[in-house]
Design a protein around this motif. Structure first.
Motif, PDB file in Angstrom:
ATOM      1  N   ASP A  83       1.113  -1.052   0.198  1.00 24.58           N
ATOM      2  CA  ASP A  83       0.006  -0.069  -0.061  1.00 24.58           C
ATOM      3  C   ASP A  83       1.513   1.410   0.098  1.00 24.58           C
ATOM      4  N   GLY A  84       1.958   0.850   0.093  1.00 24.42           N
ATOM      5  CA  GLY A  84       3.299   2.109  -0.041  1.00 24.42           C
ATOM      6  C   GLY A  84       3.676   2.871   1.521  1.00 24.42           C
ATOM      7  N   THR A  85       3.311   1.549   2.543  1.00 22.68           N
ATOM      8  CA  THR A  85       3.399   2.489   3.620  1.00 22.68           C
ATOM      9  C   THR A  85       4.617   0.886   4.341  1.00 22.68           C
ATOM     10  N   TRP A  86       5.317   0.132   2.934  1.00 23.33           N
ATOM     11  CA  TRP A  86       5.208  -1.305   4.061  1.00 23.33           C
ATOM     12  C   TRP A  86       7.504  -0.850   4.993  1.00 23.33           C
ATOM     13  N   THR A  87       6.916  -1.168   5.675  1.00 21.06           N
ATOM     14  CA  THR A  87       8.742  -1.089   6.442  1.00 21.06           C
ATOM     15  C   THR A  87       8.592  -2.567   5.973  1.00 21.06           C
ATOM     16  N   TRP A  88      10.066  -3.286   6.042  1.00 17.74           N
ATOM     17  CA  TRP A  88      10.723  -4.621   5.534  1.00 17.74           C
ATOM     18  C   TRP A  88       9.829  -5.824   6.976  1.00 17.74           C
ATOM     19  N   ASP A  89       8.983  -5.468   7.692  1.00 13.07           N
ATOM     20  CA  ASP A  89       9.295  -6.449   8.758  1.00 13.07           C
ATOM     21  C   ASP A  89       7.653  -6.727   8.165  1.00 13.07           C
ATOM     22  N   ASP A  90       6.721  -5.928   7.117  1.00  8.65           N
ATOM     23  CA  ASP A  90       5.317  -5.948   6.465  1.00  8.65           C
ATOM     24  C   ASP A  90       6.036  -6.808   5.386  1.00  8.65           C
ATOM     25  N   TYR A  91       7.025  -6.549   4.587  1.00  5.32           N
ATOM     26  CA  TYR A  91       7.561  -7.189   3.440  1.00  5.32           C
ATOM     27  C   TYR A  91       7.896  -8.975   3.569  1.00  5.32           C
ATOM     28  N   THR A  92       8.344  -9.139   4.884  1.00  4.60           N
ATOM     29  CA  THR A  92       8.643 -10.370   5.604  1.00  4.60           C
ATOM     30  C   THR A  92       6.986 -10.695   5.391  1.00  4.60           C
ATOM     31  N   ALA A  99       4.106 -10.455   4.251  1.00  3.53           N
ATOM     32  CA  ALA A  99       3.386 -10.327   3.646  1.00  3.53           C
ATOM     33  C   ALA A  99       4.281 -11.875   2.174  1.00  3.53           C
ATOM     34  N   ALA A 100       5.928 -12.101   2.526  1.00  3.17           N
ATOM     35  CA  ALA A 100       6.193 -12.577   2.160  1.00  3.17           C
ATOM     36  C   ALA A 100       5.644 -14.493   2.759  1.00  3.17           C
ATOM     37  N   GLU A 101       5.898 -13.869   3.730  1.00  2.00           N
ATOM     38  CA  GLU A 101       5.197 -15.555   5.012  1.00  2.00           C
ATOM     39  C   GLU A 101       3.369 -15.958   4.116  1.00  2.00           C
ATOM     40  N   GLN A 102       2.692 -15.031   3.768  1.00  2.00           N
ATOM     41  CA  GLN A 102       1.733 -15.689   3.744  1.00  2.00           C
ATOM     42  C   GLN A 102       1.544 -15.844   2.168  1.00  2.00           C
ATOM     43  N   LEU A 103       2.498 -15.185   1.500  1.00  2.00           N
ATOM     44  CA  LEU A 103       2.722 -16.183  -0.101  1.00  2.00           C
ATOM     45  C   LEU A 103       2.722 -16.620   0.170  1.00  2.00           C
ATOM     46  N   LYS A 104       4.757 -17.494   0.957  1.00  2.00           N
ATOM     47  CA  LYS A 104       4.567 -18.463   0.588  1.00  2.00           C
ATOM     48  C   LYS A 104       3.479 -19.928   0.935  1.00  2.00           C
ATOM     49  N   GLN A 105       2.390 -19.443   1.506  1.00  3.74           N
ATOM     50  CA  GLN A 105       2.306 -20.154   2.336  1.00  3.74           C
ATOM     51  C   GLN A 105       0.647 -20.780   0.825  1.00  3.74           C
ATOM     52  N   LYS A 106       0.230 -19.355   0.937  1.00  4.34           N
ATOM     53  CA  LYS A 106      -1.415 -19.645   0.080  1.00  4.34           C
ATOM     54  C   LYS A 106      -0.445 -19.696  -1.405  1.00  4.34           C
ATOM     55  N   LEU A 107       0.837 -19.714  -1.813  1.00 10.09           N
ATOM     56  CA  LEU A 107       0.922 -19.403  -3.399  1.00 10.09           C
ATOM     57  C   LEU A 107       1.087 -21.317  -3.853  1.00 10.09           C
ATOM     58  N   PRO A 108       1.135 -21.842  -3.377  1.00 12.94           N
ATOM     59  CA  PRO A 108       1.151 -23.492  -3.731  1.00 12.94           C
ATOM     60  C   PRO A 108      -0.359 -24.040  -4.245  1.00 12.94           C
ATOM     61  N   GLU A 109      -1.371 -23.122  -2.884  1.00 13.76           N
ATOM     62  CA  GLU A 109      -3.106 -23.046  -3.052  1.00 13.76           C
ATOM     63  C   GLU A 109      -3.317 -22.879  -4.259  1.00 13.76           C
ATOM     64  N   VAL A 161      10.187   1.291  -2.358  1.00 13.65           N
ATOM     65  CA  VAL A 161      10.925  -0.333  -1.775  1.00 13.65           C
ATOM     66  C   VAL A 161      10.767   0.260  -0.309  1.00 13.65           C
ATOM     67  N   PRO A 162      10.181  -1.384   0.848  1.00 12.87           N
ATOM     68  CA  PRO A 162       9.788  -1.616   2.406  1.00 12.87           C
ATOM     69  C   PRO A 162      11.187  -0.258   3.407  1.00 12.87           C
ATOM     70  N   GLN A 163      10.713   0.544   4.216  1.00 10.12           N
ATOM     71  CA  GLN A 163      11.344   0.911   4.564  1.00 10.12           C
ATOM     72  C   GLN A 163      11.682   0.848   5.985  1.00 10.12           C
ATOM     73  N   ASN A 164      12.970   0.970   6.357  1.00  6.87           N
ATOM     74  CA  ASN A 164      13.387   0.498   7.723  1.00  6.87           C
ATOM     75  C   ASN A 164      12.687   0.991   9.219  1.00  6.87           C
ATOM     76  N   PRO A 165      12.442  -0.742   9.584  1.00 11.46           N
ATOM     77  CA  PRO A 165      11.575  -1.154  10.449  1.00 11.46           C
ATOM     78  C   PRO A 165      12.206   0.114  12.190  1.00 11.46           C
ATOM     79  N   GLU A 166      13.619   0.200  11.675  1.00 14.61           N
ATOM     80  CA  GLU A 166      14.063   0.864  12.952  1.00 14.61           C
ATOM     81  C   GLU A 166      14.217   2.068  13.414  1.00 14.61           C
TER      82      GLU A 166
END
Lengths: 453, 319
Positions: free
Chosen positions: A177-186, A188-198, A312-317
């Motif tokens: 949505d344009g506000t992601w940090t690298w944690d949000d990126y991670t 989303a990636a974890e969700q995709l990992k689970q749901k892409l094969p489905e 690009v995702p931003q620094n969460p810290e």
């Protein structure tokens, strides 16, 4: 006596070298010496040379030259082809022998700094002043400490997040949505990992993200988003700001959210097919990839799918003070040889000024290449191209960002960068732990004796 | 130089003899002939020597000066005295590449020599289809190094590579090859040996074929067995060839660059970074030509010392 004789061939060689460079140098300035501010008389014909690389695969040079010659029929530009990979090595040799072309591109800011020490580039401050207050273009990165400019940008690529909208939709994961940090990126990636094969994607070959093997993919983001000036970390020998970025990068490959670095590196995996053939749903990459993707979707090298650009995702810290997302990317500039004089100099300046401005930028935007001048009409041209991303976020991402140099620019940069490259492979192959590897890098860089110079 | 001029000398001298009248005239004429021979000889070697002088000798001599300067390839080198050498002594990356080069050479040279010699002896015997096997052994040498290195990298792939698939039949945890600091260098050495064995085999084979058969017959009559014939006939007769092979193999090993560049780019970390690649990096990635010259002087000195030792050893044996 012996020593004297040993020097004889060297002296001869030196004399010969001077003679040879004398032959190659002067590109024959016919015109009279006059103030460089004057533009070239429309009735005076001039012919200048320009460097370019891999001309059949890099249409930007021809596009610029054709566009310019159309508006300036009295000026002829001959493109001299260089190798894309060894461009800087060849140009270094040319400049040191005084045989550089009249106009030559500068690939990175660091090389700009190196060449500025060579006295091989002409002063372009008069053109740069005309662009200084202009909101649509940022020329400041080429401003030297003494206030002079030796190059002007004609392309201003920045790193953005490319993402595959179809894959997100099919997997049912919410898009950036344009506000992601690298944690949000991670996440989303974890969700995709689970749901892409489905959603029907092959679990063995399709990954949520593709992190390319370059050191900049980790290090340049970390540096740009560290919240500190390079003189306080990069040039001071403190690389602790890389730690959290490497921990995340390792987490991604351990959780198989991306191809592991070792596999990508030994198999020389190319990033274009990874994203283009839907082997990855997200990929941080420079905006230059947009042109490639549009082209490959047309000619069938890439699958047909809907895609978009997100910041690009931003620094969460470290909280971002500016409202613009922080990313990195070096402008590509054009410099003029200090050997170019008279009418040729005027013609060359006219060309460089045109390339940096709206005229050149529109020509580049038309071939999906990110130009340096981001006016409304240039943006319209860029997003009107068939096959380009269409949504609001993509347009905003492309136009608005706080872009830092890929590498902080200075005398020690190349050495630091070179040592950090080894560190990158040590960490990413997991042959060394992050902490000790960064400590070792700091100590090795100190040993090179470049920090205090 | 002498070799080119010599045949001419003798024919000219003979011509001179037939016209000769008095002793004085002969001396003058002989001098003229020797001058002409010198001139002709120099002309003969000129094309090669001029190229060598400008493209190799000049830069090499310049290197000795540049090694004591700071130079970015633009402008003039700035003399910095021993600064580069002090830096060298403290540069851990340099030392890593120095020891890596030694590691590579110490394993690669004997390995290649033994396999090449064994193959040469084997293919020198009356083996069926030996021409075929000679070609097969020589084949790797004529493949493009970049293509070969790329294919080997894939073979070494820890997960899906055929090498580890095979190894997994015997051990559960095969090495990580190019992704591990301990195994990357052995992998590079394996590829280098595979590539160069054929070339040295051909050289050694040529040497083997110059050994007269009578020597073996005589040894056999004296009751020498196969092993004794090998050590007391083959090896001593092969000494000139072996010497040449060892010297070129050694210099080639110390200068190794292409293979590590393509296969590992010196990594992981600095585990396969060799001297030649470090020189290349410092010069072209960092534009630090002064310090790169310093490192390359070390490489030059190492090659020189090792080769001199080999010459000395060879001469002592020859006496």
């Amino acid at each position: 006596m012996k020593l004297h004789q040993a020097y004889k061939p060297l002296a001869t060689a030196a004399v010969l070298a001077v003679l040879l460079s004398g032959c190659g140098g002067g590109s024959g300035s016919g015109g009279s010496q006059s103030s460089s501010n004057e533009t070239l008389d429309k009735n005076v014909k001039a012919s200048i040379s320009m460097a370019g690389w891999s001309l059949d695969m890099t249409p930007e040079f021809k596009t610029l030259v054709d566009g310019f010659e159309k508006e300036h029929p009295n000026i002829k530009i001959n493109i001299k082809q260089y190798s894309a990979d060894d461009y800087d090595k060849q140009l270094t040799a040319d400049i040191s022998s005084g045989s550089q072309p009249d106009v030559f591109p500068i690939k990175s800011l660091q090389k700009y700094y190196v060449y500025s020490q060579s006295k091989g580039m002409a002063d372009l401050s008069d053109i740069a002043k005309g662009y200084e207050g202009d909101k649509n273009i940022d020329v400041s990165q080429y401003k030297m400490d003494d206030g002079k400019y030796y190059a002007l940008p004609y392309r201003a690529d920045a790193w953005v997040l490319f993402y595959n909208k179809d894959m997100f939709k099919k997997a049912g994961v919410s898009e950036p949505d344009g506000t992601w940090t690298w944690d949000d990126y991670t996440k989303a990636a974890e969700q995709l990992k689970q749901k892409l094969p489905e959603a029907g994607y092959d679990a063995n070959s399709v990954y949520p993200i593709y992190q390319h093997t370059w050191q900049s993919v980790v290090q340049a983001f970390a540096q740009a988003q560290s919240g500190k000036e390079p003189k306080d970390n990069f040039f001071k020998g403190d690389y602790s700001y890389l730690k959290s970025y490497y921990k995340r990068a390792l987490k991604w490959q351990d959780e198989k959210l991306t191809i592991d670095w070792n596999t990508a590196s030994t198999n020389k995996v190319q990033y274009q097919p990874q994203f283009g053939t839907e082997k990855a749903a997200m990929m941080p990459m420079g905006t230059w990839y947009a042109a490639v993707l549009v082209e490959q979707q047309k000619n069938g090298q890439a699958n047909k799918f809907e895609w978009g650009l997100a910041p690009v995702p931003q620094n969460p810290e470290v909280r971002n003070k500016s409202s613009k997302p922080i990313t990195f990317g070096d402008p590509t500039g054009l410099a003029i040889s200090s050997k170019t004089k008279g009418d040729q100099l005027k013609a060359a300046k006219e060309f460089v000024k045109w390339c940096a401005g709206e005229g050149g930028s529109k020509a580049l935007a038309n071939i999906s290449t990110t130009p340096a001048y981001f006016s409304k009409s240039v943006t319209d041209v860029f997003f009107k191209v068939d096959g380009m991303a269409k949504d609001q976020l993509s347009e905003k991402t492309w136009r608005v960002h706080d872009t830092r140099p890929e590498n902080p620019v200075g005398a020690a940069t190349d050495t630091i960068q070179n040592v950090l490259k080894d560190t990158h492979s040590s960490i990413m192959t997991e042959t060394k732990k992050v902490g000790p590897a960064l400590d070792e890098a700091a100590s090795n860089i100190k040993d090179q004796g470049v920090l205090d110079e | 130089m002498g070799e080119v001029a010599e045949p001419k000398t003798s024919s000219n001298a003979r011509n001179g003899n037939s016209h000769r009248k008095s002793g004085d005239g002969a001396v003058v004429e002989a001098k003229a002939i020797s001058r002409r021979n010198l001139r002709n000889g120099l002309l003969f070697i000129a094309p090669n020597f001029l190229g060598f002088m400008f493209l190799i000798l000049g830069p090499v001599i310049a290197l000795f000066y540049i090694a004591f300067t700071r130079w970015s390839a633009f402008g003039d080198p700035k003399f910095t005295g021993t600064h580069n050498w002090v830096r060298l002594a403290h540069d851990k990356i340099f030392w890593a590449s120095f020891w890596n080069t030694f590691y590579y050479s110490v394993v690669h040279i004997p390995l290649t020599l033994i396999i090449a010699f064994a193959l040469a002896v084997l293919l020198n015997s009356k083996l069926k289809g030996r021409t075929f096997f000679r070609t097969v052994a020589f084949f790797p040498y004529i493949t493009s190094i970049v293509a070969a290195a790329q294919v080997w990298s894939m073979l070494f792939d820890p997960k899906s590579g055929p090498i580890n698939m095979f190894l997994r039949l015997f051990i559960s945890n095969p090495p990580n090859w190019l992704g591990s600091t301990a195994w990357a260098m052995p992998a590079v050495i394996i590829v280098a040996t595979w590539r160069e064995v054929g070339y040295y085999m051909i050289l050694l084979l040529a040497g083997l074929q110059t050994i007269p058969g009578e020597l073996y017959e005589a040894a056999q009559l004296d009751g020498a067995n196969g092993w004794q014939r090998f050590w007391h006939v083959t090896v001593p007769s092969m000494r000139p060839t072996l010497f040449f092979v060892i010297v070129t193999l050694t210099i080639g090993s110390f200068k190794i660059l292409d293979l590590t560049l393509v296969m590992t780019d010196g990594g992981p970390g600095t585990s396969t970074l060799v001297l030649a690649q470090y020189v290349y990096r410092v010069a072209f990635d960092r534009s630090d030509f002064g310090y790169a010259s310093t490192v390359s002087l070390v490489l030059f000195a190492v090659c020189m010392v090792v080769t001199l030792i080999q010459f000395w050893y060879n001469n002592r044996k020859a006496d």
